[in-house]
Design a protein around this motif. Structure first.
Motif, short mmCIF file in Angstrom:
data_model
loop_
_atom_site.label_atom_id
_atom_site.label_comp_id
_atom_site.label_asym_id
_atom_site.label_seq_id
_atom_site.Cartn_x
_atom_site.Cartn_y
_atom_site.Cartn_z
N LEU A 1 0.83 -1.20 0.00
CA LEU A 1 0.00 0.00 0.00
C LEU A 1 0.87 1.26 0.00
N GLU A 2 1.87 1.30 0.87
CA GLU A 2 2.75 2.48 0.93
C GLU A 2 3.55 2.64 -0.36
N GLY A 3 3.97 1.50 -0.92
CA GLY A 3 4.73 1.56 -2.17
C GLY A 3 3.90 2.13 -3.31
N ARG A 4 2.64 1.66 -3.42
CA ARG A 4 1.78 2.17 -4.49
C ARG A 4 1.40 3.62 -4.26
N ARG A 5 1.21 4.00 -2.99
CA ARG A 5 0.94 5.41 -2.71
C ARG A 5 2.11 6.28 -3.17
N GLY A 6 3.32 5.82 -2.92
CA GLY A 6 4.50 6.57 -3.36
C GLY A 6 4.60 6.66 -4.87
N GLU A 7 4.30 5.52 -5.55
CA GLU A 7 4.34 5.53 -7.02
C GLU A 7 3.29 6.47 -7.59
N LEU A 8 2.09 6.44 -7.02
CA LEU A 8 1.03 7.32 -7.52
C LEU A 8 1.38 8.79 -7.29
N ALA A 9 2.03 9.07 -6.17
CA ALA A 9 2.46 10.46 -5.92
C ALA A 9 3.44 10.91 -6.99
N MET A 10 4.35 10.01 -7.39
CA MET A 10 5.30 10.35 -8.45
C MET A 10 4.60 10.48 -9.80
N GLU A 11 3.57 9.66 -10.02
CA GLU A 11 2.84 9.71 -11.29
C GLU A 11 2.02 10.98 -11.42
N ARG A 12 1.72 11.62 -10.29
CA ARG A 12 1.00 12.90 -10.33
C ARG A 12 1.90 14.04 -10.82
N HIS A 13 3.18 13.94 -10.58
CA HIS A 13 4.12 15.01 -10.93
C HIS A 13 4.53 14.88 -12.39
N LEU A 14 4.19 15.87 -13.20
CA LEU A 14 4.46 15.84 -14.64
C LEU A 14 5.36 16.99 -15.05
N ALA A 15 6.11 16.76 -16.11
CA ALA A 15 6.99 17.80 -16.65
C ALA A 15 7.16 17.58 -18.15
N ILE A 16 7.46 18.66 -18.86
CA ILE A 16 7.75 18.58 -20.29
C ILE A 16 9.14 17.99 -20.48
N GLY A 17 9.27 17.07 -21.42
CA GLY A 17 10.58 16.50 -21.70
C GLY A 17 10.73 16.17 -23.18
N ASP A 18 11.94 15.87 -23.58
CA ASP A 18 12.24 15.43 -24.96
C ASP A 18 11.77 16.43 -26.01
N ILE A 19 12.05 17.72 -25.81
CA ILE A 19 11.72 18.69 -26.84
C ILE A 19 12.70 18.52 -28.00
N GLU A 20 12.16 18.22 -29.17
CA GLU A 20 12.99 17.92 -30.34
C GLU A 20 12.59 18.82 -31.51
N HIS A 21 13.57 19.53 -32.07
CA HIS A 21 13.31 20.32 -33.28
C HIS A 21 13.43 19.39 -34.48
N ILE A 22 12.30 19.10 -35.11
CA ILE A 22 12.27 18.13 -36.20
C ILE A 22 12.72 18.75 -37.51
N GLY A 23 12.37 20.01 -37.74
CA GLY A 23 12.79 20.67 -38.97
C GLY A 23 12.05 21.97 -39.18
N CYS A 24 12.42 22.69 -40.21
CA CYS A 24 11.75 23.95 -40.54
C CYS A 24 11.58 24.06 -42.05
N ALA A 25 10.67 24.92 -42.47
CA ALA A 25 10.41 25.10 -43.91
C ALA A 25 9.89 26.51 -44.14
N TRP A 26 10.13 27.01 -45.34
CA TRP A 26 9.56 28.29 -45.76
C TRP A 26 8.24 28.03 -46.44
N VAL A 27 7.26 28.88 -46.17
CA VAL A 27 5.94 28.80 -46.81
C VAL A 27 5.75 30.05 -47.64
N LEU A 28 5.57 29.85 -48.94
CA LEU A 28 5.47 30.95 -49.89
C LEU A 28 4.08 31.01 -50.51
N PRO A 29 3.64 32.19 -50.94
CA PRO A 29 2.38 32.26 -51.69
C PRO A 29 2.49 31.44 -52.97
N HIS A 30 1.40 30.82 -53.36
CA HIS A 30 1.43 30.03 -54.59
C HIS A 30 1.70 30.96 -55.77
#
Length: 316
Positions: free
Chosen positions: A145-174
């Protein structure tokens, strides 16, 4: 303008990836940054190899783009996922307390019964061994019970991770946007807003509840829901509505994303065409528009249809 494409994840305190999404950040010609839905990419067509682009020097650098990404997209993304995760963890925690709590209660009752027998001096073979086993079982349940309570407490804490710049492109009028074959497909914001307001007016008068998703590039502009007559929080029907406006009567064009969405949603998808937006708006409702004889315009990845087909359509 320029677009930068990123991938990013939300991770919990145990290092698990809870959700991952694509994000598109658009920089216009004066450097203003806007976050667009990834489906925006479906609205674009590849330019010929060697097409020149002009960098006027006002485009933001990577640091500014990533800051805008964090403020305008990743923070709301984190809040959305955190809200979902909080509900999920609360449900799991509630069931955990009920299920393990009941097992712990039974183990306590069993141990108490054995202890009472020892106090009363009952001559039961193996009583001390049974008490030891009961105590160990109770300790194991409490640790779980205490172990799962601790795991659930950690699962409540969220953060952004793995920000990856995939690429960029120019967009022009047709390059052919002013040609007769393509000019009618160029969006006129004032006309489109008149058309959207006319479509919303129609739905509201029918008593349906409107949600505008124009900026999300979802393949339609409006979600319209019919409320239950006795429960305004419950809906009995839904329409996914794409709105097209014309100043007079003319050809209608769907983007590749809109057309494929119409094919996918079929009878749940409606096309609301408003002719004569420049004078007296005239609304035409098209149910399941993918069934009509659209013609692909490959140069700009659009599908178009003549006004005669719109005026002559009969909904099933």
């Amino acid at each position: 303008m320029r677009i930068d494409v990123f991938g990013a994840s939300v991770k919990d305190g145990r290092g698990n990836t809870v959700s991952r999404r694509l994000f598109v950040v658009q920089a216009d010609e004066v450097g203003v940054l806007t976050v667009r839905q990834p489906t925006y990419l479906a609205e674009l067509a590849l330019a010929p190899v060697g097409t020149p682009v002009s960098n006027n020097g006002q485009m933001p650098d990577r640091a500014r783009v990533e800051q805008a990404l964090i403020e305008k997209a990743l923070n709301p993304f984190l809040e959305e996922i955190a809200s979902q995760r909080a509900r999920e963890v609360e449900t799991i925690a509630r069931h955990l307390e009920i299920s393990l709590g009941e097992l712990i209660h039974r183990a306590n009752m069993s141990l108490a019964d054995l202890a009472n027998r020892r106090i009363e001096g009952e001559n039961i073979p193996g009583l001390e061994g049974n008490i030891s086993q009961a105590e160990a079982h109770l300790d194991e349940l409490n640790n779980r019970l205490e172990g799962r309570r601790g795991e659930l407490a950690m699962e409540r804490h969220l953060a952004i991770g793995d920000i990856e710049h995939i690429g960029c492109a120019w967009v022009l009028p047709h390059p052919e946007r002013t040609s007769p074959g393509i000019a009618s497909m160029v969006r006129d914001e004032e006309i489109e807003q008149i058309a959207v307001q006319e479509a919303i007016r129609h739905e509201v008068e029918r008593g349906w509840v409107i949600e505008s998703v124009e900026k999300d590039n979802r393949g339609f502009d409006i979600i319209s829901r019919k409320p239950h007559p006795h429960d305004d929080k419950t809906f009995t029907d839904v329409r996914f509505i794409e709105v097209k406006g014309r100043a007079a009567v003319g050809e209608i064009a769907l983007s590749d994303n809109e057309y494929k969405t119409a094919e996918r949603l079929k009878k749940d998808y409606w096309l609301y065409v408003i002719f004569n937006c420049g004078t007296t708006p005239e609304l035409h409702l098209i149910h399941d528009p993918a069934r009509l004889s659209w013609q692909a315009v490959v140069q700009v990845a659009h599908y178009h249809i003549g006004s005669d087909a719109i005026l002559g359509v009969k909904n099933p």
